[in-house]
Write a protein that holds these residues in place. Sequence first.
Motif, PDB file in Angstrom:
ATOM      1  N   VAL A  25       0.850  -1.196   0.000  1.00 48.00           N
ATOM      2  CA  VAL A  25       0.000   0.000   0.000  1.00 48.00           C
ATOM      3  C   VAL A  25       0.888   1.250   0.000  1.00 48.00           C
ATOM      4  CG1 VAL A  25      -1.874   1.199   1.184  1.00 48.00           C
ATOM      5  CG2 VAL A  25      -1.692  -1.291   1.345  1.00 48.00           C
ATOM      6  N   SER A  30      -2.923   5.648   0.689  1.00 45.59           N
ATOM      7  CA  SER A  30      -3.590   4.405   1.114  1.00 45.59           C
ATOM      8  C   SER A  30      -4.044   3.560  -0.068  1.00 45.59           C
ATOM      9  CB  SER A  30      -4.813   4.688   2.010  1.00 45.59           C
ATOM     10  OG  SER A  30      -4.438   5.412   3.148  1.00 45.59           O
ATOM     11  N   LYS A  31      -3.519   3.846  -1.286  1.00 49.00           N
ATOM     12  CA  LYS A  31      -3.903   3.081  -2.479  1.00 49.00           C
ATOM     13  C   LYS A  31      -3.204   1.731  -2.480  1.00 49.00           C
ATOM     14  CE  LYS A  31      -4.396   3.482  -7.494  1.00 49.00           C
ATOM     15  NZ  LYS A  31      -4.138   2.066  -7.709  1.00 49.00           N
ATOM     16  N   ILE A  32      -3.957   0.687  -2.834  1.00 49.57           N
ATOM     17  CA  ILE A  32      -3.404  -0.661  -2.914  1.00 49.57           C
ATOM     18  C   ILE A  32      -2.613  -0.775  -4.211  1.00 49.57           C
ATOM     19  CG2 ILE A  32      -3.938  -3.119  -3.000  1.00 49.57           C
ATOM     20  CD1 ILE A  32      -6.520  -2.487  -1.459  1.00 49.57           C
ATOM     21  N   ARG A  54      -8.652   1.795  -2.379  1.00 46.20           N
ATOM     22  CA  ARG A  54      -7.797   2.231  -1.284  1.00 46.20           C
ATOM     23  C   ARG A  54      -8.043   1.320  -0.089  1.00 46.20           C
ATOM     24  NH1 ARG A  54      -9.354   6.602   0.821  1.00 46.20           N
ATOM     25  NH2 ARG A  54      -7.369   7.399   1.621  1.00 46.20           N
ATOM     26  N   MET A  55      -7.080   1.217   0.790  1.00 45.64           N
ATOM     27  CA  MET A  55      -7.171   0.259   1.899  1.00 45.64           C
ATOM     28  C   MET A  55      -8.384   0.502   2.796  1.00 45.64           C
ATOM     29  SD  MET A  55      -5.313  -2.374   2.443  1.00 45.64           S
ATOM     30  CE  MET A  55      -5.098  -3.658   3.691  1.00 45.64           C
TER      31      MET A  55
END
Length: 507
Positions: A25, A30-32, A54-55
Amino acid sequence: MPPATAILQIFRRLIDQSRDAIFVVEAATSKILDVNEQSCRSLGYTRDELLELRMPAIEEVYDAFGWDEQVAAARRGELDLIETGQRRKTGEVFPVEVSLGLARVDESEYVVATVRDITEKKQLEAKYLRAQRLESIGRLAGGIAHDLNNVLTPVLLATELLRGKVDDAESREFLGFIESGARRGAGMVKQILTFARGAKGERAPVRLPDLIQELLALGREAFPRSVQIKASVDPDLWLVTGDATQLHQVLMNLCVNACDAMPRGGVLEVRAENRWVDHPRPHAQTACAPGPYALVSITDNGTGIPQALQDKIFEPFFTTKGPGKGTGLGLATALGIVENHDGFISLDSRPGRTCFEVFLSAQGHAPADAPRAARRPPRPAAARTILLVEDEQAVRFVTEAVLRQHNYGVLPARDGVEAVEVFSKNRLAIDAAVVDMAMPGMDGPAAIQAISRLCPEVKILAVSGFMDAGTLAARTGRSDIRMLSKPYSSEELLREVGELLEPARAS
């Protein structure tokens, strides 16, 4: 040394084989950025779908401790393992443990989250806590029930004695009310003790098809006419060893609950079949051992049980019924009985359908002829003398009166010490001893040991509301002791004493 691309391929293969879900991440957004195959299996997304998220989109916030807070805490070095939840594509939330690792590449920060599904761990913890809670409640209920036994026993015996001395109809009717209330109370006490102490009852081969047919016959008479009863019973159901009365109680309780769930009518379906269990059942209330089981399922198409209540309905004293319509002990007792038969109960409920599955440990072969228990009448006395050991004055007084009324001689003792003294002085005159198990000072098992040292062949009838035969045998070193449960009627007392003194006539 292998080239870097080969090493990366090896690492990729190992990561994809992991049983934990792994996410890479971008910390700032917080983007996977990447996931392994277990992440897709666990959440129900494709890899491409996850890389669009995003997570926080897959995180369940527990106690306002969301993804950003987790990363911040990990950055400060405060958390090594985080217990939280994740949300599948279907919307289902499940508990997980998350381990976060931070890495800097150039000027960017990345988070590697290793996520483990702990659903099974949480279920085991909940069952352990439930077992502890039930044990505590059981001890409390058992103590209360013991005292109630000593209240109800003389009431039952005294009403039976007075009935023979009262002539007018009104007084006899009043005695009937007293006896009916005492018997109802006695039944409730026995139900509490079955739950609290896990009473195992008598063990014998049980014809489940016969028991179910009797249950259905009773149901067709007693259940509302708006409830249609359907049945499918395998005639070659595997043999079950247990207490037929207790098993009947379990199935009847489930059937009554099913009818209550269909106030406007519906279909009650009872099925019985053989089932081999080789893996944990998803909705089982307790752990289940692999092996052969006789499965009895009871299904209704009523209102269903809300998901929030499904973990509570087996709790003692929990009930959804109105005041006076339920004690909250029915399902708790049923679960205790089934567990004592080395079985388990599985529940699957949703609006319009509820199914309770009762799995009873079986022998894995067709039933042999199972003997049916027959009630025997009390035997008349023949100038026999009984040592009666009971610390409760009312119980001792009325029990002595019942025995004397039926021509037994009685030598009473108020406790274990006095019992040993009386027996040592009258050992040649005493034919048997009726001994209460719960007494202050020298209790029943200790008194039996002392009496048995004076006369090893003395016949003993142990009276208890909670002690089982196995515990008694272990404490006394004798396996030949008969047992009588409190509260008891005069008929039960006289039958047990008669069969104790004349075992040859019991066949």
